[in-house]
Design an enzyme around this catalytic site. Structure first.
Site, mmCIF file in Angstrom:
data_model
loop_
_atom_site.group_PDB
_atom_site.id
_atom_site.type_symbol
_atom_site.label_atom_id
_atom_site.label_comp_id
_atom_site.label_asym_id
_atom_site.label_seq_id
_atom_site.Cartn_x
_atom_site.Cartn_y
_atom_site.Cartn_z
ATOM 1 N N GLY A 16 0.835 -1.207 0.000
ATOM 2 C CA GLY A 16 0.000 0.000 0.000
ATOM 3 C C GLY A 16 0.865 1.250 0.000
ATOM 4 N N ARG A 77 0.779 -4.942 -5.164
ATOM 5 C CA ARG A 77 1.006 -6.141 -4.349
ATOM 6 C C ARG A 77 1.179 -7.255 -5.372
ATOM 7 N NH1 ARG A 77 -0.653 -4.091 0.580
ATOM 8 N NH2 ARG A 77 -2.496 -2.765 0.552
ATOM 9 N N ASP A 108 5.363 -5.152 5.752
ATOM 10 C CA ASP A 108 5.960 -6.461 6.055
ATOM 11 C C ASP A 108 5.940 -7.418 4.862
ATOM 12 O OD1 ASP A 108 3.249 -6.820 6.250
ATOM 13 O OD2 ASP A 108 3.350 -8.123 8.007
ATOM 14 N N THR A 131 4.344 2.180 5.435
ATOM 15 C CA THR A 131 2.954 1.699 5.520
ATOM 16 C C THR A 131 2.226 2.565 6.528
ATOM 17 O OG1 THR A 131 1.510 -0.066 6.345
ATOM 18 C CG2 THR A 131 3.768 -0.109 7.134
ATOM 19 N N ASP A 133 0.088 1.498 8.479
ATOM 20 C CA ASP A 133 -0.372 0.643 9.581
ATOM 21 C C ASP A 133 0.509 0.691 10.834
ATOM 22 O OD1 ASP A 133 -2.313 -0.109 7.777
ATOM 23 O OD2 ASP A 133 -1.304 -1.964 7.200
ATOM 24 N N ASP A 135 2.921 -1.216 11.688
ATOM 25 C CA ASP A 135 2.956 -2.578 12.243
ATOM 26 C C ASP A 135 4.293 -3.277 11.980
ATOM 27 O OD1 ASP A 135 2.669 -2.727 9.528
ATOM 28 O OD2 ASP A 135 1.097 -4.235 9.532
ATOM 29 N N ARG A 177 -5.162 -2.708 8.863
ATOM 30 C CA ARG A 177 -5.089 -4.168 8.665
ATOM 31 C C ARG A 177 -5.210 -4.871 10.020
ATOM 32 N NH1 ARG A 177 -3.625 -6.796 3.985
ATOM 33 N NH2 ARG A 177 -2.621 -4.970 3.122
ATOM 34 N N VAL A 256 -9.182 7.187 2.121
ATOM 35 C CA VAL A 256 -8.846 8.601 2.322
ATOM 36 C C VAL A 256 -7.627 8.699 3.262
ATOM 37 C CG1 VAL A 256 -10.388 9.011 4.296
ATOM 38 C CG2 VAL A 256 -9.916 10.858 2.727
HETATM 39 O O1 F6P Z 1 -1.489 -1.758 4.547
HETATM 40 C C1 F6P Z 1 -2.076 -0.532 4.268
HETATM 41 C C2 F6P Z 1 -3.568 -0.711 4.085
HETATM 42 O O2 F6P Z 1 -4.134 0.563 3.808
HETATM 43 C C3 F6P Z 1 -4.300 -1.371 5.259
HETATM 44 O O3 F6P Z 1 -4.540 -0.475 6.320
HETATM 45 C C4 F6P Z 1 -5.533 -1.866 4.572
HETATM 46 O O4 F6P Z 1 -6.057 -2.986 5.259
HETATM 47 C C5 F6P Z 1 -5.027 -2.278 3.213
HETATM 48 O O5 F6P Z 1 -3.824 -1.553 2.998
HETATM 49 C C6 F6P Z 1 -5.977 -2.021 2.083
HETATM 50 O O6 F6P Z 1 -5.396 -2.535 0.945
HETATM 51 P P1 F6P Z 1 -5.911 -2.237 -0.522
HETATM 52 O O7 F6P Z 1 -5.554 -0.823 -0.869
HETATM 53 O O8 F6P Z 1 -5.207 -3.229 -1.374
HETATM 54 O O9 F6P Z 1 -7.397 -2.418 -0.496
#
Ligand code: F6P
Length: 329
Positions: A16, A77, A108, A131, A133, A135, A177, A256
């Site tokens: 992301g 991804r 990660d 990221t 997150d 995490d 996440r 957003v």
């Molecule tokens: O890892 C970043 C993140 O925004 C998470 O918070 C969320 O769960 C995920 O990516 C959403 O992924 P995508 O943009 O592929 O829907």
């Protein structure tokens, strides 16, 4: 690879996108230029490595982009990189373009990819945690987290205005996440009545206790992390069971939180970690992530980085303290 042999560094952003990635890219181009080293950016993360989709990066072209969210290199991804076949193609790309060191910016999943790649590719890799997150072990903050929290609180403050006008219960779902970092930070900063995160199993109990006695004379704000084991919808129906009179709405803040101009903290973090990653390569380091712990640069091996990240004890105690607190009239 001996350090003075580094002549061409490859860089990519993966997973992301997060605010601050462009600042890091800018910083990564800076010192190599001074040292006569070329920097190339692969587009769309590991996909660009597999397809040989790269462009030379020049610091003067990136200089004004530190303020821009997203990533100018684009990101993805990559499913193909999970397969050995994909990784072999990526290795061919690196050889064909004489890339002799690689910097990856991502979460990660990105670091797991680098670990797998290191089994067939022996050039040095350096990671930068990018990221929203937060995490990742080995750094207090990941690139983009601070901006995402700022976006979350700005939006939740707006929701409070309408919630107070209608005396409504609002459940606001934030991203992260499996991590509750955005949830805890934004929830505490907006004065939420309840904060539900994946890392706590007492938070829901406190919420039900409070909402049972909620008399619809004010707003009642609940911040729920998307990874919470109960989830916004189920929380909503449980609340209606214990207090059928509530007027309740759910808002999912969604993507957003990933966009917008990076905060000052994320711009600075991008610049610090970008320069640190290049310096690490020039000093002969490999397979480590550059992070910041206690405001000092810190390098952590990829093996450590991909271990499960935890919400720290102090934050959990804050969650308990604020979660248990009864509403005062
Ligand atoms: O890892 C970043 C993140 O925004 C998470 O918070 C969320 O769960 C995920 O990516 C959403 O992924 P995508 O943009 O592929 O829907």
């Amino acid at each position: 690879m001996s350090t003075n042999k580094i002549k061409h560094i490859g860089v990519f952003t993966s997973g992301g996108d997060s605010p601050g990635m462009n600042a890091a890219l800018y910083a990564i181009t800076k010192s190599p230029e001074v040292n006569g080293i070329k920097v190339s950016g692969f587009r769309k993360g590991y996909e660009g490595l597999i397809d040989g989709d790269l462009v030379q990066l020049k610091s003067h072209e990136l200089q004004k982009l530190t303020q821009k969210g997203g990533t100018i290199l684009k990101t993805a991804r990559s499913k193909r990189f999970l397969e050995l076949e994909g990784r072999k193609k990526a290795l061919q790309t690196l050889n064909a373009n004489k890339i002799d060191a690689l910097i990856a910016i991502g979460g990660d999943g990105t670091f797991k990819g680098l670990l797998a790649f290191s089994e067939i590719c022996n050039i040095p890799f350096i990671g930068i945690p990018g990221t929203i997150d937060n995490d990742i072990s080995g750094t207090d903050y990941t690139l983009g987290f601070d901006s995402a929290v700022n976006t979350a609180i700005e939006n939740i403050d707006k929701i409070r205005d309408t919630a107070e006008s209608h005396n409504r219960v609002f459940i606001v779902e934030v991203m992260g996440r499996d991590s509750g970092y955005i949830g805890i930070h934004s929830g505490l900063m907006v004065g939420a009545d309840a904060i539900l995160i994946p890392e706590s199993d007492t938070d829901f109990m406190y919420l039900l206790d409070k909402v049972k006695n909620y008399d619809s004379e004010d707003a009642f704000l609940i911040v729920v992390s998307e990874g919470d084991e109960i989830g916004a919808e189920l929380v909503s129906s449980k609340i209606k069971e214990v207090n059928p009179n509530v007027d309740l709405r759910i808002t999912k803040l969604g993507h957003v939180q990933r966009g917008g101009n990076p905060s000052a903290l994320d711009r600075m973090l991008g610049i610090r970690l970008g320069v640190a990653a290049v310096n690490a390569l020039l000093q002969g380091r490999s397979n480590v992530m550059a992070g910041v712990l206690n405001n000092q640069l810190h390098f952590t091996s990829f093996e450590e980085v991909v271990k499960q990240h935890e919400v720290n004890k102090e934050l959990k105690e804050l969650l308990e303290l604020f979660g248990k607190q009864k509403r005062e009239k």
